[in-house]
Design a protein around this motif. Sequence first.
Motif, PDB file in Angstrom:
ATOM      1  N   ALA A  73       0.827  -1.204   0.000  1.00 15.80           N
ATOM      2  CA  ALA A  73       0.000   0.000   0.000  1.00 15.80           C
ATOM      3  C   ALA A  73       0.859   1.251   0.000  1.00 15.80           C
ATOM      4  O   ALA A  73       0.570   2.234  -0.693  1.00 15.80           O
ATOM      5  CB  ALA A  73      -0.936  -0.009   1.213  1.00 15.80           C
ATOM      6  N   LEU A  74       1.965   1.214   0.753  1.00 12.78           N
ATOM      7  CA  LEU A  74       2.866   2.360   0.818  1.00 12.78           C
ATOM      8  C   LEU A  74       3.634   2.515  -0.498  1.00 12.78           C
ATOM      9  O   LEU A  74       3.726   3.617  -1.061  1.00 12.78           O
ATOM     10  CB  LEU A  74       3.842   2.183   1.985  1.00 12.78           C
ATOM     11  N   ALA A  75       4.163   1.407  -1.007  1.00 17.62           N
ATOM     12  CA  ALA A  75       4.967   1.453  -2.224  1.00 17.62           C
ATOM     13  C   ALA A  75       4.149   1.875  -3.437  1.00 17.62           C
ATOM     14  O   ALA A  75       4.652   2.559  -4.339  1.00 17.62           O
ATOM     15  CB  ALA A  75       5.608   0.089  -2.477  1.00 17.62           C
ATOM     16  N   SER A  76       2.877   1.502  -3.462  1.00 17.59           N
ATOM     17  CA  SER A  76       2.009   1.852  -4.594  1.00 17.59           C
ATOM     18  C   SER A  76       1.467   3.267  -4.492  1.00 17.59           C
ATOM     19  O   SER A  76       0.918   3.807  -5.442  1.00 17.59           O
ATOM     20  CB  SER A  76       0.842   0.868  -4.687  1.00 17.59           C
ATOM     21  N   GLY A  77       1.604   3.874  -3.301  1.00 14.77           N
ATOM     22  CA  GLY A  77       1.087   5.219  -3.100  1.00 14.77           C
ATOM     23  C   GLY A  77      -0.392   5.274  -2.773  1.00 14.77           C
ATOM     24  O   GLY A  77      -0.985   6.355  -2.754  1.00 14.77           O
ATOM     25  N   SER A  78      -0.992   4.134  -2.465  1.00 13.90           N
ATOM     26  CA  SER A  78      -2.415   4.144  -2.099  1.00 13.90           C
ATOM     27  C   SER A  78      -2.629   4.667  -0.689  1.00 13.90           C
ATOM     28  O   SER A  78      -3.753   4.955  -0.284  1.00 13.90           O
ATOM     29  CB  SER A  78      -3.022   2.742  -2.250  1.00 13.90           C
ATOM     30  N   VAL A  79      -1.552   4.795   0.094  1.00 13.18           N
ATOM     31  CA  VAL A  79      -1.591   5.468   1.392  1.00 13.18           C
ATOM     32  C   VAL A  79      -0.436   6.464   1.435  1.00 13.18           C
ATOM     33  O   VAL A  79       0.557   6.325   0.702  1.00 13.18           O
ATOM     34  CB  VAL A  79      -1.493   4.479   2.574  1.00 13.18           C
ATOM     35  N   ASP A  80      -0.554   7.476   2.269  1.00 14.08           N
ATOM     36  CA  ASP A  80       0.503   8.476   2.421  1.00 14.08           C
ATOM     37  C   ASP A  80       1.467   8.127   3.549  1.00 14.08           C
ATOM     38  O   ASP A  80       2.655   8.468   3.497  1.00 14.08           O
ATOM     39  CB  ASP A  80      -0.104   9.849   2.732  1.00 14.08           C
ATOM     40  N   LEU A  81       0.940   7.477   4.580  1.00 15.52           N
ATOM     41  CA  LEU A  81       1.690   7.264   5.818  1.00 15.52           C
ATOM     42  C   LEU A  81       1.320   5.904   6.397  1.00 15.52           C
ATOM     43  O   LEU A  81       0.146   5.542   6.432  1.00 15.52           O
ATOM     44  CB  LEU A  81       1.344   8.373   6.822  1.00 15.52           C
ATOM     45  N   VAL A  82       2.333   5.165   6.839  1.00  9.93           N
ATOM     46  CA  VAL A  82       2.107   3.893   7.515  1.00  9.93           C
ATOM     47  C   VAL A  82       2.673   4.002   8.922  1.00  9.93           C
ATOM     48  O   VAL A  82       3.836   4.378   9.114  1.00  9.93           O
ATOM     49  CB  VAL A  82       2.770   2.715   6.767  1.00  9.93           C
ATOM     50  N   SER A  83       1.836   3.689   9.908  1.00  8.55           N
ATOM     51  CA  SER A  83       2.264   3.666  11.308  1.00  8.55           C
ATOM     52  C   SER A  83       2.561   2.227  11.702  1.00  8.55           C
ATOM     53  O   SER A  83       1.891   1.300  11.273  1.00  8.55           O
ATOM     54  CB  SER A  83       1.158   4.235  12.196  1.00  8.55           C
ATOM     55  N   GLY A  84       3.567   2.032  12.549  1.00 10.19           N
ATOM     56  CA  GLY A  84       3.897   0.686  12.974  1.00 10.19           C
ATOM     57  C   GLY A  84       4.543  -0.116  11.863  1.00 10.19           C
ATOM     58  O   GLY A  84       4.134  -1.231  11.555  1.00 10.19           O
ATOM     59  N   LEU A  85       5.561   0.453  11.270  1.00 13.52           N
ATOM     60  CA  LEU A  85       6.256  -0.193  10.163  1.00 13.52           C
ATOM     61  C   LEU A  85       6.852  -1.524  10.617  1.00 13.52           C
ATOM     62  O   LEU A  85       7.580  -1.578  11.601  1.00 13.52           O
ATOM     63  CB  LEU A  85       7.377   0.731   9.691  1.00 13.52           C
TER      64      LEU A  85
END
Length: 354
Positions: free
Chosen positions: A72-84
Amino acid sequence: HQLFIVSKKDVESRDAGDVGVKPMGTGPYKFVEWVKGSHLKFTANEAYWGGAPKIKQVELKIITEPATRFAALASGSVDLVSGLPLEMFEQIQQNPKLEILSRPSRRVIYLALGNKAGTPLADVRVRRAIYLAINEDEIIQKVMQGKASPAAQLADSASTGFNPALKRLPFDPEKSKALLKEAGYESGFEITLAGPNDRYVNDAKIAEAAVQYLNKVGIKAKLDVKPKAVFFPEVTSREKFDFYLLSWLDGAYDSARGISTNLATYNKEKGWGGWNGARFSDPEIDALMDQAAAMVDLAERDKLLQKAHVVIQEKVPLIPLHCGIDLYGLVKDRGVKFTPRPERWLVYKEIEKN
């Protein structure tokens, strides 16, 4: 588990279940939608007393699988991921379109121990032997991939009562075996370490490593990990476990709260021991909590709580392991300005996006 100011009229006009899934408060965002297990949506409260937030629409996606979160992060479908996830760290670090933000975690991962009369854990030498058997440095390097720092007490450095002079007991399997022999358990004994497998970073792997270390010194340890939805109610029942993995992050920045909640003898009237699932009980620790509750001089209270952490290390009701690192992933070209908070809250009115 924080409840902010809500409308008295609204709360009293609806049942508790409806209020829980369709909240109405006084914050910077209005609740729009919650699809359980999928997402939550919010829209800016333009009439917010502190000024309308800069980000007008917020969608919080629930993505439990590490690989799916990375995608989701790599595709840009989200801006921010918490708890990587730790296993995704290198992949994100090597991706030129992504950025990692981090800050030391305030959450202390620890092993809790009971001291029920008639059990091996009633002997402090046995509890200390368990502490000495665990190679925390190796857990940090191999299980946490170096993304943690050793902890010597339940308090983190930002909390009142943190004792900077206190150090972890060193890993010493030979001394552990000697203490077991001295206590009459040269041939070991059976014990089960319980814990969650979906709550903390690599929680099940930490517990598994601890069990392996105990077996190396002759303790016949077994592992019992399960989803947090099952595990936490068993802890708070105070009937199930003598030995388990848990953590503590003190939102009040006061270590008396952590001690009274996790280590003091259960006392409903005083509000003690709600998370003391191993039923540890010690009159000296309880007396220190009574003194702390009545002490208003902050400097003296700090000294008292520092002393309490020394006493706790001597009594060994818990084995502090480590504080991790809070990791976040960002898409670089989205113009997101985000500073991680010490308690890991995502406060959207503090986040900006160009």
